[in-house]
Motif scaffolding. Structure first.
Motif, PDB file in Angstrom:
ATOM      1  N   ARG A  80       5.538  38.968  -9.463  1.00  0.00           N
ATOM      2  CA  ARG A  80       5.316  40.405  -9.653  1.00  0.00           C
ATOM      3  C   ARG A  80       5.687  40.861 -11.069  1.00  0.00           C
ATOM      4  O   ARG A  80       5.264  41.928 -11.507  1.00  0.00           O
ATOM      5  N   ASP A  81       6.490  40.062 -11.765  1.00  0.00           N
ATOM      6  CA  ASP A  81       6.950  40.431 -13.105  1.00  0.00           C
ATOM      7  C   ASP A  81       7.220  39.157 -13.911  1.00  0.00           C
ATOM      8  O   ASP A  81       8.364  38.751 -14.084  1.00  0.00           O
ATOM      9  N   ARG A  82       6.162  38.538 -14.379  1.00  0.00           N
ATOM     10  CA  ARG A  82       6.307  37.290 -15.142  1.00  0.00           C
ATOM     11  C   ARG A  82       7.119  37.475 -16.428  1.00  0.00           C
ATOM     12  O   ARG A  82       7.978  36.644 -16.741  1.00  0.00           O
ATOM     13  N   PRO A  83       6.876  38.565 -17.195  1.00  0.00           N
ATOM     14  CA  PRO A  83       7.719  38.755 -18.391  1.00  0.00           C
ATOM     15  C   PRO A  83       9.202  38.915 -18.030  1.00  0.00           C
ATOM     16  O   PRO A  83      10.076  38.368 -18.705  1.00  0.00           O
ATOM     17  N   GLY A  84       9.496  39.657 -16.972  1.00  0.00           N
ATOM     18  CA  GLY A  84      10.881  39.834 -16.543  1.00  0.00           C
ATOM     19  C   GLY A  84      11.516  38.529 -16.097  1.00  0.00           C
ATOM     20  O   GLY A  84      12.681  38.256 -16.399  1.00  0.00           O
ATOM     21  N   ALA A  85      10.745  37.707 -15.407  1.00  0.00           N
ATOM     22  CA  ALA A  85      11.262  36.398 -14.972  1.00  0.00           C
ATOM     23  C   ALA A  85      11.571  35.514 -16.176  1.00  0.00           C
ATOM     24  O   ALA A  85      12.586  34.811 -16.198  1.00  0.00           O
ATOM     25  N   ALA A  86      10.722  35.561 -17.194  1.00  0.00           N
ATOM     26  CA  ALA A  86      10.956  34.782 -18.415  1.00  0.00           C
ATOM     27  C   ALA A  86      12.221  35.268 -19.114  1.00  0.00           C
ATOM     28  O   ALA A  86      13.040  34.460 -19.583  1.00  0.00           O
ATOM     29  N   ALA A  87      12.409  36.582 -19.174  1.00  0.00           N
ATOM     30  CA  ALA A  87      13.600  37.145 -19.819  1.00  0.00           C
ATOM     31  C   ALA A  87      14.870  36.751 -19.067  1.00  0.00           C
ATOM     32  O   ALA A  87      15.892  36.430 -19.681  1.00  0.00           O
ATOM     33  N   ARG A  88      14.817  36.760 -17.744  1.00  0.00           N
ATOM     34  CA  ARG A  88      15.993  36.363 -16.946  1.00  0.00           C
ATOM     35  C   ARG A  88      16.342  34.898 -17.177  1.00  0.00           C
ATOM     36  O   ARG A  88      17.515  34.551 -17.345  1.00  0.00           O
ATOM     37  N   LEU A  89      15.328  34.031 -17.204  1.00  0.00           N
ATOM     38  CA  LEU A  89      15.586  32.610 -17.458  1.00  0.00           C
ATOM     39  C   LEU A  89      16.165  32.427 -18.856  1.00  0.00           C
ATOM     40  O   LEU A  89      17.120  31.663 -19.041  1.00  0.00           O
TER      41      LEU A  89
END
Length: 160
Positions: free
Chosen positions: A23-32
Motif C-alpha cells: 500500500r506504500d512502497r516508498p514508505g516501506a523503503a524508508a522504514r527499511l
C-alpha cells in the motif's frame, strides 16, 4: 560469514514480510532504510548478542548498499550516508574513524536484479547479498559473492 560489503535487494526483503508494504512502497523503503542505519550504527561488542559481537556479522562490515526499484525509489534519496553514530558525533566521540559504516542507496534505472549484480561486482570483497530470489541468487554466486535469504537480514534487524 562476515562481509566487508552488504548488498540488499530491498524489494525482496520488504516483500518477504506481509505487513502492508504494497500500500506504500516508498514508505516501506524508508522504514527499511532507517532500520539498516540503526543496525549499522550498533557499536561493536555492545549491541545484541551475536549482532555486533567480535566475529559476528557486523565485525568486518564497512558498507551496505540498498538497491531500490520502481515506486520504492521515491521513499529514499539516492546517495551515501554515514551510520547515525559516525565518528565525530557527540555521542560517539571515542569511536575510531575506521569503524564508520556507510549506507549507499542505489536507484535501479531498470530491473533491480541488474543493479544488485552490478553493486555486488563493484563492491569491495567479501560481499554478502541479501535476497531470496532464486534466479538472482544464481547470478550473484557467479560473481563470487555470498548470498543469504531475506529472513537472515530481518533476524539481524529485529535484534536492534
Amino acid at each position: 560469514m562476515t562481509a566487508r560489503t552488504w548488498v540488499v535487494d530491498a524489494a525482496n526483503v520488504v516483500g518477504s514480510r506481509p505487513d502492508g508494504w504494497w500500500r506504500d512502497r516508498p514508505g516501506a523503503a524508508a522504514r527499511l532504510h532507517r532500520r539498516i542505519l540503526r543496525l549499522l550504527a550498533a557499536e561493536p561488542a555492545s549491541g545484541p548478542a551475536g549482532a555486533t559481537a567480535p566475529g559476528g556479522p557486523l565485525a568486518r562490515l564497512e558498507r551496505a548498499v540498498l538497491v531500490l526499484e520502481g515506486a520504492a525509489r521515491a521513499g529514499v534519496e539516492a546517495g551515501t550516508v554515514y551510520s547515525e553514530t559516525q565518528p565525530g558525533s557527540a555521542e560517539n566521540a571515542d569511536r575510531p574513524v575506521d569503524s564508520a559504516r556507510t549506507l549507499t542507496v542505489v536507484h535501479a534505472p531498470g530491473p533491480g536484479d541488474d543493479a544488485i549484480v552490478a553493486a555486488a561486482l563493484a563492491a569491495a570483497p567479501p560481499v554478502l547479498v541479501f535476497t531470496s530470489d532464486r534466479a538472482l541468487r544464481a547470478r550473484i554466486t557467479e560473481t563470487g559473492a555470498q548470498v543469504q535469504g531475506a529472513g537472515s537480514l530481518w533476524a539481524l534487524l529485529d535484534q536492534v
